[in-house]
Design a protein around this motif. Structure first.
Motif, PDB file in Angstrom:
ATOM      1  N   GLU A  18      57.689  43.898  44.763  1.00  0.00           N
ATOM      2  CA  GLU A  18      58.837  41.910  45.388  1.00  0.00           C
ATOM      3  C   GLU A  18      58.317  42.317  46.706  1.00  0.00           C
ATOM      4  O   GLU A  18      59.284  42.934  47.060  1.00  0.00           O
ATOM      5  CB  GLU A  18      60.545  42.154  45.594  1.00  0.00           C
ATOM      6  CG  GLU A  18      60.971  41.205  43.870  1.00  0.00           C
ATOM      7  CD  GLU A  18      60.262  40.219  43.965  1.00  0.00           C
ATOM      8  OE1 GLU A  18      59.800  39.036  44.924  1.00  0.00           O
ATOM      9  OE2 GLU A  18      60.387  39.494  42.656  1.00  0.00           O
ATOM     10  N   PRO A  19      57.264  41.546  47.388  1.00  0.00           N
ATOM     11  CA  PRO A  19      56.284  41.113  47.025  1.00  0.00           C
ATOM     12  C   PRO A  19      55.299  41.572  46.221  1.00  0.00           C
ATOM     13  O   PRO A  19      55.515  42.808  45.550  1.00  0.00           O
ATOM     14  CB  PRO A  19      55.852  39.987  47.665  1.00  0.00           C
ATOM     15  CG  PRO A  19      55.874  41.011  49.113  1.00  0.00           C
ATOM     16  CD  PRO A  19      57.751  41.788  48.719  1.00  0.00           C
ATOM     17  N   MET A  30      45.532  33.841  44.672  1.00  0.00           N
ATOM     18  CA  MET A  30      46.933  34.236  44.076  1.00  0.00           C
ATOM     19  C   MET A  30      47.338  35.431  45.481  1.00  0.00           C
ATOM     20  O   MET A  30      48.528  35.485  45.258  1.00  0.00           O
ATOM     21  CB  MET A  30      47.048  34.972  42.582  1.00  0.00           C
ATOM     22  CG  MET A  30      46.759  34.394  41.342  1.00  0.00           C
ATOM     23  SD  MET A  30      47.162  35.400  40.379  1.00  0.00           S
ATOM     24  CE  MET A  30      49.127  35.421  40.316  1.00  0.00           C
ATOM     25  N   ASP A  66      52.974  36.193  42.653  1.00  0.00           N
ATOM     26  CA  ASP A  66      53.044  36.265  42.212  1.00  0.00           C
ATOM     27  C   ASP A  66      52.514  37.868  41.217  1.00  0.00           C
ATOM     28  O   ASP A  66      51.674  37.895  41.849  1.00  0.00           O
ATOM     29  CB  ASP A  66      52.735  34.985  40.883  1.00  0.00           C
ATOM     30  CG  ASP A  66      54.205  34.100  41.579  1.00  0.00           C
ATOM     31  OD1 ASP A  66      54.896  34.067  41.385  1.00  0.00           O
ATOM     32  OD2 ASP A  66      52.686  33.247  41.964  1.00  0.00           O
ATOM     33  N   TYR A 108      50.542  40.139  38.729  1.00  0.00           N
ATOM     34  CA  TYR A 108      49.468  39.804  39.162  1.00  0.00           C
ATOM     35  C   TYR A 108      48.571  41.474  37.790  1.00  0.00           C
ATOM     36  O   TYR A 108      48.210  42.294  39.088  1.00  0.00           O
ATOM     37  CB  TYR A 108      48.455  39.475  40.091  1.00  0.00           C
ATOM     38  CG  TYR A 108      46.549  39.331  38.928  1.00  0.00           C
ATOM     39  CD1 TYR A 108      46.174  38.083  38.520  1.00  0.00           C
ATOM     40  CD2 TYR A 108      45.546  40.107  40.267  1.00  0.00           C
ATOM     41  CE1 TYR A 108      45.195  37.699  38.187  1.00  0.00           C
ATOM     42  CE2 TYR A 108      44.632  39.039  39.197  1.00  0.00           C
ATOM     43  CZ  TYR A 108      44.338  38.278  38.558  1.00  0.00           C
ATOM     44  OH  TYR A 108      42.237  38.246  37.868  1.00  0.00           O
ATOM     45  N   SER A 129      50.242  30.453  34.632  1.00  0.00           N
ATOM     46  CA  SER A 129      50.502  31.662  33.901  1.00  0.00           C
ATOM     47  C   SER A 129      49.974  32.854  32.982  1.00  0.00           C
ATOM     48  O   SER A 129      50.134  33.769  33.109  1.00  0.00           O
ATOM     49  CB  SER A 129      51.974  30.763  32.909  1.00  0.00           C
ATOM     50  OG  SER A 129      51.805  30.403  31.302  1.00  0.00           O
ATOM     51  N   ALA A 173      48.856  34.676  35.392  1.00  0.00           N
ATOM     52  CA  ALA A 173      49.635  35.661  35.484  1.00  0.00           C
ATOM     53  C   ALA A 173      50.291  36.612  34.613  1.00  0.00           C
ATOM     54  O   ALA A 173      50.688  37.994  35.155  1.00  0.00           O
ATOM     55  CB  ALA A 173      50.773  34.860  36.099  1.00  0.00           C
ATOM     56  N   SER A 232      51.219  36.658  31.760  1.00  0.00           N
ATOM     57  CA  SER A 232      52.017  35.840  31.216  1.00  0.00           C
ATOM     58  C   SER A 232      52.191  36.210  29.308  1.00  0.00           C
ATOM     59  O   SER A 232      52.520  35.940  28.833  1.00  0.00           O
ATOM     60  CB  SER A 232      53.295  35.120  31.595  1.00  0.00           C
ATOM     61  OG  SER A 232      52.650  33.750  31.485  1.00  0.00           O
TER      62      SER A 232
END
Length: 591
Positions: free
Chosen positions: A103-104, A149, A168, A170, A522, A525, A527
Motif C-alpha cells: 500500500e501502495p 499500471m 494496483d 501487479y 483484472s 492485475a 486476479s
C-alpha cells in the motif's frame, strides 16, 4: 729445497684460484626478444533470413528473430527466463528485486554497482524511467499494460537503487524492465525510441555489442563487449549474415556458415537435403503469432458482424499451409500453441474454413448487400478493403496477397499494399498512392456498441500522416511468451487516459470494447491467475468482437553442423530469447 718449491707451487695455485672467483668468464648476450605471436580472432557465422526493420525489442514494428537474438546478447534485463521458463533474477544487473510495500504496491531494485553501459555510464534508475515513459505512451509498444499500471519510478543511492510504485498490485512485475535501453544516449537523440534504434543500438549492457550494421552487405556484426564487468564472451565476433536458402546451404557445406536460422519450409529442407553429412535441424517456435488485425474504429469493418462475416470468407488453414506449412495453427487470443497451457478457444462456428452461408448472414446483418454481379456493397458503394503488410516482413506479404485473393474471389474488392513497418504496425497506415482510387474518408471518432446495444466510449483514431490511408486489414505479429493477462490487456484493451498519460495513443486498429475493459484490467492485475473461467470469458468476447483473426505461430529451423553443435550446444532456447541466448559461452568450431 723440495719443501720451498712445494710452497711456491701452492701459493701460485692460490693466486690463480682467487683470480678465477673474482673475474667471471665472459657470457654470450641474451637473445633479442621477438614479436609475441597473437592468436587469430575467433569468429562464428550465423545465417539469417533477413535483418528486420530495427533493433528495439519493445516495438512491434521491429519484431523479428534477429531483433530478439540481438537484444538477448546486448541489452541488460533485470530478470531472464530460467530453464523452466520462469523469470530468474540476473545478478549481473540487479543484486535484489522484491516487493517492499503493498500500500501502495512498490517494488524495490538494488542494482549491481559494477553494471554499466559500454560508454562507461552506469546502468541506473534513469534507464528504468526512460523505458517506463516510452512504453506507456507509444502506440506500437509491446506488452505495455504492465508499464501503464506504474504511477512513479523513484531513484535512490545515486541512481543505483530504484523504487517502482504501481496503482494496483501487479503479480507479474518480474516481466518488467527487461531489455533496458541506454537513456543517456536515446532520450535526446533524433527519433529517440524508434529512429535511433532503426540502424542498431548505440550502447551495450551485455557480453556483446553491435559493432556494425551493414544492410548493403546484409550483415550485423556483434563484437565482444570489452567493458563488460562479468564473465566476458568467448568469441571475438559473432556475424549474423543474411543469406537465401541456396547460399545458406552452400555456406554450411563449405564451412563458411556454422549455424543457420531459417524459415521452416520445404524449400529450405530441400536445399539442406543435398548436403553430406546432412546438418542437424531443430524446430524453434518464434515468440509471435501472425494475425490479421481488423480495423474497428472506422470503415467497412467497424461493425463486429462485418468483421466476423469477412473472416468467414477466409480459409485460414489454406493460408497457413501455403505460407508456413510447419507453423503451429493458432486458435486463441492468449498463449501461443507452443506455450504451456495453450488450448484452442475458438467456439463452434468460429472462422476456420470458408463458410459462405454464415458470411452472408453476418454481412447482411451489418447492412452489406450484393450487387447484380455478386460483389458486396455497403452504404451504397462497392466495398473495397486495403490489406496492409510490413515491407520488412516477407512472410506477411505472402499472407496479405492470399487474403486479398480469397476476398476478391468472394466478391470483395481487396488490394494487398506494403508499407514501412513503423507506419503499418504503429499507425495502421499504408501509402495512399498504392491504394486503388476508391472513395475513402478520413478516420473519425466512432462509438463502439456494447453487447446490449448501448454505446460505449468512443475509440478515436490516431492522426494519419499525409499521403497515407488506414488499412482495413493489417497482417502482422502479436507477441507472446509473457504474462497472459498482461498480453491480453496490452493487445485488446482500450487506450484510456490516466493522470500520468492524459492522451494515450490509440492502437493501430483502433479496437476498444468498454464492456471488456474491466475484465482485461483484472486479468492484467493477476486476479484471474487461478480462475481459468475469467480467461475463457475474455476469449469468448474476443471471438465475438473479433478485433483480430489469429492465423499461426511461425517456427524457425535451427540448422547446425556437427562441429558447430560441439562448439555451441545450440538449442531452440527460451521462447523470448531464442537459439542464440547462450552465445556468450560459444566458441569457434574446431578451436
Amino acid at each position: 729445497m723440495i719443501r720451498v718449491t712445494r710452497a711456491l707451487v701452492l701459493a701460485l695455485l692460490a693466486v690463480l684460484l682467487a683470480a678465477c672467483t673474482q673475474v667471471p668468464l665472459a657470457q654470450p648476450p641474451p637473445p633479442e626478444p621477438g614479436p609475441t605471436a597473437q592468436p587469430e580472432p575467433t569468429e562464428l557465422v550465423v545465417a539469417v533470413e533477413d535483418l528486420g526493420a530495427g533493433y528495439n525489442p519493445h516495438l512491434l514494428a521491429h519484431s523479428s528473430p534477429l531483433t530478439t537474438a540481438v537484444a538477448a546478447l546486448v541489452l541488460p534485463s533485470v530478470f531472464r527466463p530460467g530453464a523452466d521458463g520462469t523469470p530468474q533474477l540476473d545478478r549481473t544487473i540487479a543484486t535484489s528485486a522484491e516487493v517492499v510495500s503493498t500500500e501502495p504496491f512498490t517494488v524495490s531494485y538494488e542494482l549491481n554497482l559494477e553494471a554499466s553501459w559500454s560508454t562507461n555510464t552506469p546502468i541506473a534508475a534513469e534507464d528504468f524511467v526512460y523505458l517506463w515513459e516510452q512504453m506507456r505512451a507509444d502506440a506500437g509498444a509491446v506488452d505495455a499494460a504492465g508499464y501503464r499500471m506504474i504511477t512513479d519510478v523513484r531513484s535512490r543511492a545515486g541512481g543505483k537503487a530504484v523504487d517502482v510504485v504501481f496503482a494496483d498490485p501487479y503479480p507479474a512485475w518480474r516481466s518488467l524492465f527487461s531489455d533496458l535501453l541506454p537513456a543517456h544516449l536515446l532520450k535526446d537523440a533524433p527519433g529517440s525510441w524508434t529512429g535511433a534504434t532503426t540502424g542498431g543500438l548505440p550502447a551495450s549492457g551485455g557480453p556483446f555489442r553491435i559493432a556494425t550494421v551493414d544492410p548493403g552487405r546484409g550483415e550485423v556484426v556483434l563484437a565482444r563487449n570489452d567493458t563488460y564487468w562479468d564473465t566476458p564472451a568467448v568469441l571475438d565476433t559473432l556475424v549474423l549474415r543474411r543469406l537465401d536458402d541456396a547460399a545458406m546451404a552452400t555456406g554450411l557445406a563449405a564451412g563458411d556458415v556454422d549455424v543457420a536460422l531459417a524459415e521452416a519450409d520445404p524449400a529450405v529442407r530441400t536445399a539442406l537435403g543435398g548436403l553430406a553429412p546432412v546438418p542437424r535441424t531443430q524446430l524453434a517456435p518464434l515468440p509471435t503469432v501472425t494475425q490479421l488485425g481488423l480495423r474497428a474504429d472506422d470503415g467497412p469493418l467497424a461493425d463486429a458482424r462485418a468483421r466476423r462475416g469477412v473472416a468467414a470468407l477466409l480459409d485460414r488453414e489454406a493460408i497457413r499451409t501455403a505460407v508456413a506449412p510447419e507453423s503451429l495453427p493458432a486458435d486463441a487470443f492468449g498463449p501461443a500453441p507452443s506455450e504451456p497451457g495453450y488450448a484452442p478457444t475458438a467456439p463452434a462456428g468460429a472462422p476456420a474454413r470458408p463458410d459462405p452461408i454464415a458470411a452472408e448472414q453476418l454481412l447482411g446483418a451489418a447492412g452489406w448487400t450484393r450487387d447484380p454481379g455478386g460483389g458486396w456493397r455497403a452504404d451504397g458503394r462497392p466495398v473495397s478493403l486495403v490489406v496492409g503488410w510490413a515491407a520488412e516482413r516477407a512472410e506477411d506479404g505472402r499472407v496479405a496477397r492470399l487474403v486479398a485473393a480469397q476476398l476478391a474471389a468472394a466478391g470483395i474488392d481487396a488490394t494487398a499494399v506494403e508499407s514501412p513497418a513503423a507506419d503499418l504496425l504503429v499507425r495502421g497506415t499504408v501509402p495512399a498512392d498504392e491504394v486503388p482510387s476508391t472513395p475513402a474518408t478520413a478516420p473519425t471518432a466512432t462509438a463502439t456498441p456494447s453487447p446490449t446495444g448501448a454505446t460505449g466510449a468512443p475509440a478515436t483514431s490516431a492522426p494519419q500522416p499525409a499521403g497515407a490511408v488506414a488499412a482495413d486489414v493489417v497482417v502482422g505479429p502479436r507477441t507472446v511468451g509473457g504474462d497472459p493477462g498482461t498480453e491480453l490487456a496490452s493487445d485488446y484493451g482500450c487506450a484510456l487516459p490516466t493522470d500520468v498519460v492524459p492522451e494515450p495513443p490509440a492502437t493501430p486498429t483502433g479496437f476498444c470494447f468498454p464492456a471488456l475493459q474491466l475484465l482485461l484490467e483484472s486479468l492484467a492485475a493477476g486476479s484471474g491467475a487461478d480462475d481459468p473461467a475469467r480467461f475463457a470469458a475474455a476469449e469468448s468476447v474476443l471471438w465475438t468482437q473479433l478485433p483480430a483473426l489469429p492465423l499461426f505461430q511461425p517456427v524457425s529451423l535451427v540448422v547446425s553442423s556437427a562441429a558447430a553443435d560441439a562448439a555451441t550446444g545450440i538449442a531452440p532456447g527460451p521462447l523470448t530469447e531464442g537459439p542464440l541466448a547462450g552465445a556468450a559461452q560459444w566458441r569457434e568450431p574446431g578451436r
